[in-house]
Scaffold this active site. Structure first.
Site, PDB file in Angstrom:
ATOM      1  N   HIS A 132       0.555  -1.040   0.660  1.00  8.16           N
ATOM      2  CA  HIS A 132       0.113   0.273   0.091  1.00  8.16           C
ATOM      3  C   HIS A 132       1.068   1.616  -0.217  1.00  8.16           C
ATOM      4  O   HIS A 132       1.413   1.235   0.580  1.00  8.16           O
ATOM      5  CB  HIS A 132      -0.713   0.042   1.256  1.00  8.16           C
ATOM      6  CG  HIS A 132      -2.401   0.598   0.881  1.00  8.16           C
ATOM      7  ND1 HIS A 132      -2.042   2.166   1.378  1.00  8.16           N
ATOM      8  CD2 HIS A 132      -3.640   0.747   0.454  1.00  8.16           C
ATOM      9  CE1 HIS A 132      -3.545   2.645   0.949  1.00  8.16           C
ATOM     10  NE2 HIS A 132      -4.086   2.058   0.865  1.00  8.16           N
TER      11      HIS A 132
ATOM     12  N   ASP B 180      -8.082  -5.589   0.569  1.00  5.63           N
ATOM     13  CA  ASP B 180      -8.154  -6.344  -0.773  1.00  5.63           C
ATOM     14  C   ASP B 180      -7.732  -8.468  -0.799  1.00  5.63           C
ATOM     15  O   ASP B 180      -8.060  -8.860  -1.121  1.00  5.63           O
ATOM     16  CB  ASP B 180      -7.806  -6.274  -2.026  1.00  5.63           C
ATOM     17  CG  ASP B 180      -8.856  -4.725  -2.184  1.00  5.63           C
ATOM     18  OD1 ASP B 180      -9.361  -4.868  -1.900  1.00  5.63           O
ATOM     19  OD2 ASP B 180      -8.001  -3.921  -2.647  1.00  5.63           O
TER      20      ASP B 180
HETATM   21  N1  CMC Z   1       4.138  -7.315  -4.947  1.00  4.61           N
HETATM   22  C1  CMC Z   1       5.767  -7.992  -4.891  1.00  4.61           C
HETATM   23  N2  CMC Z   1       5.921  -6.521  -4.490  1.00  4.61           N
HETATM   24  C2  CMC Z   1       5.032  -5.437  -4.185  1.00  4.61           C
HETATM   25  C3  CMC Z   1       4.160  -5.204  -4.448  1.00  4.61           C
HETATM   26  C4  CMC Z   1       3.307  -6.582  -4.813  1.00  4.61           C
HETATM   27  N3  CMC Z   1       2.233  -6.649  -4.475  1.00  4.61           N
HETATM   28  N4  CMC Z   1       3.560  -4.245  -3.741  1.00  4.61           N
HETATM   29  C5  CMC Z   1       4.659  -3.396  -4.107  1.00  4.61           C
HETATM   30  N5  CMC Z   1       6.521  -3.610  -4.089  1.00  4.61           N
HETATM   31  C6  CMC Z   1       7.600  -3.775  -4.201  1.00  4.61           C
HETATM   32  C7  CMC Z   1       7.472  -3.100  -5.439  1.00  4.61           C
HETATM   33  O1  CMC Z   1       7.943  -3.915  -6.868  1.00  4.61           O
HETATM   34  C8  CMC Z   1       8.275  -2.440  -5.445  1.00  4.61           C
HETATM   35  O2  CMC Z   1      10.492  -2.852  -5.215  1.00  4.61           O
HETATM   36  P1  CMC Z   1      11.699  -2.502  -5.724  1.00  4.61           P
HETATM   37  O3  CMC Z   1      11.751  -0.513  -4.240  1.00  4.61           O
HETATM   38  O4  CMC Z   1      12.302  -3.225  -5.533  1.00  4.61           O
HETATM   39  O5  CMC Z   1      11.180  -1.556  -6.663  1.00  4.61           O
HETATM   40  C9  CMC Z   1       8.451  -1.764  -3.826  1.00  4.61           C
HETATM   41  O6  CMC Z   1       7.692  -3.113  -3.383  1.00  4.61           O
HETATM   42  C10 CMC Z   1       7.074  -0.819  -3.387  1.00  4.61           C
HETATM   43  O7  CMC Z   1       6.249  -0.936  -4.166  1.00  4.61           O
HETATM   44  P2  CMC Z   1       5.676   0.393  -5.080  1.00  4.61           P
HETATM   45  O8  CMC Z   1       5.052   0.302  -6.302  1.00  4.61           O
HETATM   46  O9  CMC Z   1       6.153   1.095  -5.302  1.00  4.61           O
HETATM   47  O10 CMC Z   1       4.570   1.240  -3.818  1.00  4.61           O
HETATM   48  P3  CMC Z   1       3.215   1.932  -4.836  1.00  4.61           P
HETATM   49  O11 CMC Z   1       3.131   2.642  -3.623  1.00  4.61           O
HETATM   50  O12 CMC Z   1       3.992   2.925  -5.764  1.00  4.61           O
HETATM   51  O13 CMC Z   1       2.359   1.240  -4.818  1.00  4.61           O
HETATM   52  C11 CMC Z   1       0.483  -0.427  -4.446  1.00  4.61           C
HETATM   53  C12 CMC Z   1       1.386   0.434  -4.137  1.00  4.61           C
HETATM   54  C13 CMC Z   1      -0.868  -0.665  -3.802  1.00  4.61           C
HETATM   55  C14 CMC Z   1      -0.148   0.120  -5.731  1.00  4.61           C
HETATM   56  C15 CMC Z   1       1.586  -1.371  -4.887  1.00  4.61           C
HETATM   57  O14 CMC Z   1       1.790  -2.328  -3.815  1.00  4.61           O
HETATM   58  C16 CMC Z   1       0.543  -2.955  -5.287  1.00  4.61           C
HETATM   59  O15 CMC Z   1       0.916  -2.675  -6.750  1.00  4.61           O
HETATM   60  N6  CMC Z   1      -0.027  -4.331  -4.915  1.00  4.61           N
HETATM   61  C17 CMC Z   1      -0.992  -5.300  -5.211  1.00  4.61           C
HETATM   62  C18 CMC Z   1      -2.010  -4.052  -5.621  1.00  4.61           C
HETATM   63  C19 CMC Z   1      -3.192  -3.908  -4.999  1.00  4.61           C
HETATM   64  O16 CMC Z   1      -2.837  -4.973  -4.024  1.00  4.61           O
HETATM   65  N7  CMC Z   1      -3.799  -2.626  -4.719  1.00  4.61           N
HETATM   66  C20 CMC Z   1      -5.224  -2.944  -3.583  1.00  4.61           C
HETATM   67  C21 CMC Z   1      -4.193  -0.821  -2.604  1.00  4.61           C
HETATM   68  S1  CMC Z   1      -5.350  -1.263  -1.583  1.00  4.61           S
HETATM   69  C22 CMC Z   1      -6.986  -1.801  -1.705  1.00  4.61           C
HETATM   70  C23 CMC Z   1      -7.066   0.100  -2.406  1.00  4.61           C
HETATM   71  O17 CMC Z   1      -6.810   0.720  -1.526  1.00  4.61           O
HETATM   72  O18 CMC Z   1      -7.322   0.125  -3.693  1.00  4.61           O
END
Ligand code: CMC
Length: 433
Positions: free
Chosen positions: A313, A371
């Site tokens: 998140h 989720d």
């Molecule tokens: N699985 C594997 N690696 C992950 C995941 C995951 N679910 N989420 C983040 N990472 C890694 C990402 O690759 C990055 O690694 P590195 O630093 O090596 O590049 C690190 O963790 C930081 O992640 P980020 O993508 O920079 O974080 P963000 O804040 O931009 O993204 C997020 C947040 C929710 C979009 C992302 O965690 C994600 O895509 N999660 C899966 C989708 C999900 O469950 N979304 C629901 C969110 S809660 C309900 C809502 O609010 O809608």
């Protein structure tokens, strides 16, 4: 906004004069540096794609402490609301700032209940869609279409119109979501039934049919209501920011909420519950719990493009408090339906266990989000996977409206208009021949 004791000083290494920027304090949470005059004073913009360090507004509705794993609606912890209140109490709180007293509660429930039917013409509009259309495509159309049916509540600058459209949207969303479902499965729409609770009425419109009396199961009703409470608002997330930006142009409330529905659909946001359940089913097909290790290796391999859906998140860097409550509800629902041995639930718990011990997830502070378990609960209730995000949209509608109304009532609000760092070609002329 309250000025902090200190100011920020911005200086430049090329000798340009430094400037002082005011700092403001909220009631809790990080202070903000006010950069509104930065461009006028320095001829420079700030650069923050994805809004990693940018507060886009001031708001008194929802507060998240991502490090503590805390979520407050109008100051009340989500755990207390989920335990002591129902969804309509939560709606009243988000819209008005306080929980209702007994009279206000009765009046509000009555008002919402009396607006649950949709214009009869809506069903003909719905019929234009293919039966296999994704419910989120249908909902984006139906919610936007409401502005064509309720002309008397489309002036966003009129507080009475905002009030009426708020009640209409909260009351009609369950009807529209259930209609989208019934249309897809080819069953007759069920009209709302006003002696049922908000969640009970939704369950009947989803699963009832004209041939027999539908009995609402109180455990399922409570679970549905809790799903609604947990999804009701979540501060300045992507869909809420979309609603604010869309509404900032002065468009009507139905159009602004339709924009929120469209944004929510994406798998990185509300679409994650659908994506998470599809992921669990894929692992189950591959061999279930025995294949969890193999799947996790793929997740950790950045070149695979595979993510652990329902994990991570932008704000929570500790357990999402909604996920804990959802796991509790998951246990209750599966027990009530005799599904304690549900293989997907076992799989989800195993994935969570491995992730919470694995350095990849621990070092990145990746925890289950709401989720991760909500899909298992909804599937057990009988809700089809492609409707999960529609349920999220139903529940989030009140948050979108509260945030939109807060913005419109703020005398300082302006149309949202970000700037950019241009990296394209400088001016050039067409060369003829
Ligand atoms: N699985 C594997 N690696 C992950 C995941 C995951 N679910 N989420 C983040 N990472 C890694 C990402 O690759 C990055 O690694 P590195 O630093 O090596 O590049 C690190 O963790 C930081 O992640 P980020 O993508 O920079 O974080 P963000 O804040 O931009 O993204 C997020 C947040 C929710 C979009 C992302 O965690 C994600 O895509 N999660 C899966 C989708 C999900 O469950 N979304 C629901 C969110 S809660 C309900 C809502 O609010 O809608």
């Amino acid at each position: 906004m309250k000025l902090a004791d200190n100011k920020a000083t911005l200086s430049f290494s090329n000798g340009s004069p430094s400037i002082e920027l005011p700092v403001y304090q909220g009631t809790i949470g990080p202070d903000v540096i006010d950069i509104r005059k930065l461009y006028a004073q320095t001829d420079k913009f700030t650069y923050d794609p994805g809004f990693l360090s940018t507060a886009s507004c001031q708001s008194a509705i929802t507060y998240i402490d991502g490090d503590k794993g805390e979520l407050l609606y109008r100051g009340y912890p989500i755990e207390q609301l989920a335990t002591n209140c129902n969804y309509l109490d939560t709606c009243y709180l988000l819209l008005n700032g306080e929980l209702p007293n007994a009279q206000q509660k009765a009046d509000f429930e009555n008002l919402v209940t009396k607006h649950t039917m949709v214009n009869e013409q809506m069903q003909f509009f719905l019929r234009g869609f293919r039966r296999d259309a994704h419910p989120m495509a249908v909902l984006t159309g139906l919610v936007g279409g409401l502005s064509a049916f309720y002309h008397d509540s489309t002036d966003i600058n009129n507080p009475e119109h905002r009030q009426i459209s708020a009640i209409r949207l909260i009351a009609k969303m369950p009807t529209l979501v259930a209609m989208a479902y019934k249309y897809g499965v080819g069953q007759p729409y069920q009209y709302p039934q006003n002696n049922l609770s908000y969640a009970g009425n939704f369950l009947r419109m989803m699963f009832g049919n004209p041939c027999e009396e539908y009995q609402v199961n109180p455990v399922i009703e409570r679970a549905m209501d809790r799903i609604f409470i947990l999804h009701a608002d979540h501060e300045q997330n992507a869909s809420t920011s979309t609603v604010r930006l869309c509404g900032s142009s002065g468009t009507n409330p139905f159009a602004a909420i339709a924009a929120g529905v469209a944004c929510l659909w994406g798998p990185a946001h509300g679409g994650a519950n659908e994506a998470c359940l599809n992921m669990l089913e894929d692992i189950q097909r591959m061999g279930g719990v025995a294949k969890v290790g193999e799947f996790m290796e793929k997740v950790k391999d950045k070149s695979s493009g595979v993510k652990l859906m329902g994990f991570g998140h932008r704000v929570y860097k500790n357990y999402d408090p909604r996920a804990k409550l959802m796991q509790e509800t998951c246990n209750e629902v599966l027990a009530a339906l005799g599904l304690e041995k549900d293989p997907l639930f076992a799989l989800a718990k195993q994935l969570e266990k491995i992730a919470l011990e694995d350095d990849y997830f621990v070092s990145r502070k990746l925890y289950p989000n709401v989720d991760f378990y909500s899909g298992i609960v909804q599937r057990a209730i009988g809700i089809p996977v492609n409707l999960f995000t529609g349920i999220f949209a139903l529940a989030r509608t009140v948050g979108w409206i509260a945030q939109l109304n807060e913005m419109i009532s703020d005398p300082e609000y302006k149309i949202g208009r970000p700037r950019q760092l241009y990296t394209g070609s400088p001016r050039r002329d067409i060369v003829k021949g």
